[in-house]
Design a protein around this motif. Structure first.
Motif, PDB file in Angstrom:
ATOM      1  N   ALA A  47      46.529  43.753  34.714  1.00 33.95           N
ATOM      2  CA  ALA A  47      45.953  42.758  35.615  1.00 33.95           C
ATOM      3  C   ALA A  47      44.439  42.923  35.720  1.00 33.95           C
ATOM      4  N   LEU A  48      43.986  44.166  35.766  1.00 28.36           N
ATOM      5  CA  LEU A  48      42.548  44.422  35.831  1.00 28.36           C
ATOM      6  C   LEU A  48      41.846  43.952  34.562  1.00 28.36           C
ATOM      7  N   GLU A  49      42.489  44.148  33.403  1.00 27.05           N
ATOM      8  CA  GLU A  49      41.899  43.692  32.147  1.00 27.05           C
ATOM      9  C   GLU A  49      41.802  42.170  32.105  1.00 27.05           C
ATOM     10  N   GLU A  92      33.593  34.045  35.216  1.00 29.32           N
ATOM     11  CA  GLU A  92      33.530  33.340  36.481  1.00 29.32           C
ATOM     12  C   GLU A  92      32.516  32.186  36.458  1.00 29.32           C
ATOM     13  N   GLY A  93      31.415  32.380  35.763  1.00 29.21           N
ATOM     14  CA  GLY A  93      30.389  31.328  35.726  1.00 29.21           C
ATOM     15  C   GLY A  93      30.914  30.046  35.110  1.00 29.21           C
ATOM     16  N   LYS A  94      31.670  30.160  34.008  1.00 30.40           N
ATOM     17  CA  LYS A  94      32.203  28.977  33.343  1.00 30.40           C
ATOM     18  C   LYS A  94      33.262  28.293  34.193  1.00 30.40           C
ATOM     19  N   LEU A  95      34.054  29.076  34.904  1.00 32.31           N
ATOM     20  CA  LEU A  95      35.118  28.510  35.720  1.00 32.31           C
ATOM     21  C   LEU A  95      34.541  27.678  36.859  1.00 32.31           C
ATOM     22  N   ILE A  96      33.510  28.225  37.508  1.00 28.69           N
ATOM     23  CA  ILE A  96      32.893  27.512  38.623  1.00 28.69           C
ATOM     24  C   ILE A  96      32.224  26.229  38.138  1.00 28.69           C
ATOM     25  N   ALA A  97      31.561  26.329  36.995  1.00 28.49           N
ATOM     26  CA  ALA A  97      30.882  25.169  36.444  1.00 28.49           C
ATOM     27  C   ALA A  97      31.864  24.068  36.094  1.00 28.49           C
ATOM     28  N   ALA A  98      33.011  24.421  35.632  1.00 32.83           N
ATOM     29  CA  ALA A  98      34.005  23.425  35.224  1.00 32.83           C
ATOM     30  C   ALA A  98      34.853  22.961  36.390  1.00 32.83           C
ATOM     31  N   GLY A  99      34.712  23.593  37.545  1.00 35.56           N
ATOM     32  CA  GLY A  99      35.487  23.197  38.707  1.00 35.56           C
ATOM     33  C   GLY A  99      36.967  23.504  38.566  1.00 35.56           C
ATOM     34  N   LYS A 100      37.301  24.543  37.811  1.00 39.66           N
ATOM     35  CA  LYS A 100      38.705  24.851  37.572  1.00 39.66           C
ATOM     36  C   LYS A 100      39.069  26.257  38.054  1.00 39.66           C
ATOM     37  N   VAL A 101      38.452  26.687  39.135  1.00 40.25           N
ATOM     38  CA  VAL A 101      38.691  28.044  39.635  1.00 40.25           C
ATOM     39  C   VAL A 101      40.157  28.249  39.995  1.00 40.25           C
ATOM     40  N   GLU A 102      40.711  27.354  40.799  1.00 39.12           N
ATOM     41  CA  GLU A 102      42.085  27.513  41.237  1.00 39.12           C
ATOM     42  C   GLU A 102      43.066  27.445  40.076  1.00 39.12           C
ATOM     43  N   GLU A 103      42.760  26.550  39.119  1.00 42.89           N
ATOM     44  CA  GLU A 103      43.635  26.415  37.950  1.00 42.89           C
ATOM     45  C   GLU A 103      43.667  27.704  37.131  1.00 42.89           C
ATOM     46  N   ILE A 104      42.510  28.290  36.945  1.00 46.44           N
ATOM     47  CA  ILE A 104      42.446  29.521  36.147  1.00 46.44           C
ATOM     48  C   ILE A 104      43.074  30.687  36.906  1.00 46.44           C
ATOM     49  N   LYS A 105      42.885  30.688  38.226  1.00 46.81           N
ATOM     50  CA  LYS A 105      43.508  31.744  39.024  1.00 46.81           C
ATOM     51  C   LYS A 105      45.026  31.689  38.886  1.00 46.81           C
ATOM     52  N   ALA A 106      45.567  30.472  38.958  1.00 46.17           N
ATOM     53  CA  ALA A 106      47.016  30.314  38.826  1.00 46.17           C
ATOM     54  C   ALA A 106      47.486  30.754  37.440  1.00 46.17           C
ATOM     55  N   ALA A 107      46.672  30.394  36.421  1.00 46.30           N
ATOM     56  CA  ALA A 107      47.045  30.781  35.055  1.00 46.30           C
ATOM     57  C   ALA A 107      47.000  32.295  34.881  1.00 46.30           C
ATOM     58  N   ALA A 108      45.981  32.911  35.480  1.00 46.05           N
ATOM     59  CA  ALA A 108      45.869  34.367  35.380  1.00 46.05           C
ATOM     60  C   ALA A 108      47.023  35.057  36.092  1.00 46.05           C
ATOM     61  N   LYS A 109      47.392  34.509  37.258  1.00 48.00           N
ATOM     62  CA  LYS A 109      48.516  35.078  38.008  1.00 48.00           C
ATOM     63  C   LYS A 109      49.816  34.958  37.226  1.00 48.00           C
ATOM     64  N   LYS A 110      50.030  33.785  36.636  1.00 49.15           N
ATOM     65  CA  LYS A 110      51.240  33.580  35.855  1.00 49.15           C
ATOM     66  C   LYS A 110      51.288  34.519  34.653  1.00 49.15           C
ATOM     67  N   ALA A 111      50.133  34.656  33.977  1.00 50.44           N
ATOM     68  CA  ALA A 111      50.086  35.551  32.814  1.00 50.44           C
ATOM     69  C   ALA A 111      50.380  36.991  33.214  1.00 50.44           C
ATOM     70  N   ALA A 112      49.826  37.399  34.356  1.00 50.47           N
ATOM     71  CA  ALA A 112      50.060  38.776  34.823  1.00 50.47           C
ATOM     72  C   ALA A 112      51.527  38.990  35.168  1.00 50.47           C
ATOM     73  N   GLU A 113      52.130  37.988  35.844  1.00 48.61           N
ATOM     74  CA  GLU A 113      53.542  38.113  36.210  1.00 48.61           C
ATOM     75  C   GLU A 113      54.433  38.175  34.978  1.00 48.61           C
ATOM     76  N   GLU A 114      54.117  37.380  33.969  1.00 45.58           N
ATOM     77  CA  GLU A 114      54.897  37.394  32.727  1.00 45.58           C
ATOM     78  C   GLU A 114      54.766  38.740  32.015  1.00 45.58           C
ATOM     79  N   GLN A 115      53.556  39.285  32.033  1.00 44.58           N
ATOM     80  CA  GLN A 115      53.350  40.584  31.407  1.00 44.58           C
ATOM     81  C   GLN A 115      54.130  41.677  32.129  1.00 44.58           C
TER      82      GLN A 115
END
Length: 263
Positions: free
Chosen positions: A78-80, A87-110
């Motif tokens: 999860a730390l990796e 973070e800069g690209k995520l904020i610029a694209a306005g997709k912070v929550e989307e990426i957070k959800a994707a990261a959470k899902k990826a971590a849970e699957e792992q």
């Protein structure tokens, strides 16, 4: 346990054997007390207890830093994952929550995949361990019964039937045979105080404490030899085939000695 004494010319001395004082146990058996060996054993056990305590304290101190973390591998991954997020690209694209959800899902699957792989690996390891333990038990315990001098010289029933009765009292611990009495206590040696009894000494202790030992010992009323009051006449052999297959021997012993467990 009392010191065995002998009186010579009006003076009382301790009786010795091989340079060791003789002690008499409550059951009348005499044992030469090996004082140097006993002192060495006590010193060794004290040293082991100290090292175990120090190792335990050191381990507990290290574990304090990881309190609250149940799955170390999942935490590392999860730390990796978080580290690799720009973070800069995520904020610029306005997709912070989307990426957070994707990261959470990826971590849970792992974590789920790691847990599944770990469970499968653990099941395989346990199966292999149990198989090896069974093989080790059969070789060390079964072999000890079949090679026993005590059984060959003093027991009237076959070794495999004696193992069926007393085999559960023996375990293999750290590569050596350890015996336990019916109360679950280790059987310690009388010859070497502080050490566990070896197979032969432990088996003799177990048989001696068996309520129906007269039925399995030679010349004691249940095995071969003369019955009391028979004038030395040999006892009639038990009915059944003691030299046939295991099934035939089991049936013969069960018929002659109903108190002896054969399963």
């Amino acid at each position: 346990m009392k010191l065995k004494l002998v009186t010579v010319d009006g003076k009382t001395y301790a009786e010795v054997q091989d340079g060791k004082p003789l002690y008499v146990h409550e059951d009348g058996k005499e044992v030469a007390f090996d004082a140097p060996n006993t002192v060495a054993t006590i010193s060794r056990l004290n040293g082991e207890a100290k090292s175990h305590r120090e190792a335990k304290e050191a381990a507990e101190a290290k574990l304090k830093a990881f309190e609250g973390i149940e799955d170390g591998e999942a935490a590392r991954k999860a730390l990796e994952t978080i580290k690799n997020i720009d973070e800069g690209k995520l904020i610029a694209a306005g997709k912070v929550e989307e990426i957070k959800a994707a990261a959470k899902k990826a971590a849970e699957e792992q974590v789920a995949a790691a847990n599944k792989a770990h469970a499968e690996e653990l099941a395989t390891t346990r199966k292999e361990r149990d198989t090896l333990q069974t093989q080790l038990y059969d070789e060390k315990i079964g072999g000890s019964f079949s090679r026993s001098k005590f059984i060959a010289e003093k027991v009237a029933v076959p070794a495999d039937l004696l193992q069926a009765q007393f085999g559960r009292a023996f375990k293999v611990e750290e590569g050596r045979i350890v015996a336990y009495d019916p109360a679950g206590n280790k059987i310690f040696s009388r010859v070497k105080p502080g050490d566990v009894a070896d197979f032969e000494e432990a088996l003799e202790v177990l048989v001696d404490a068996y309520p129906h030992k007269d039925a399995i010992l030679k010349g004691s009323g249940g095995g071969s030899g003369a019955k009391p009051g028979s004038g030395g006449a040999p006892e009639q052999k038990a009915a059944g085939n003691f030299g046939g297959s295991r099934e035939e021997r089991t049936a013969a012993i069960a018929a002659r000695f109903p108190d002896l467990k054969t399963a």
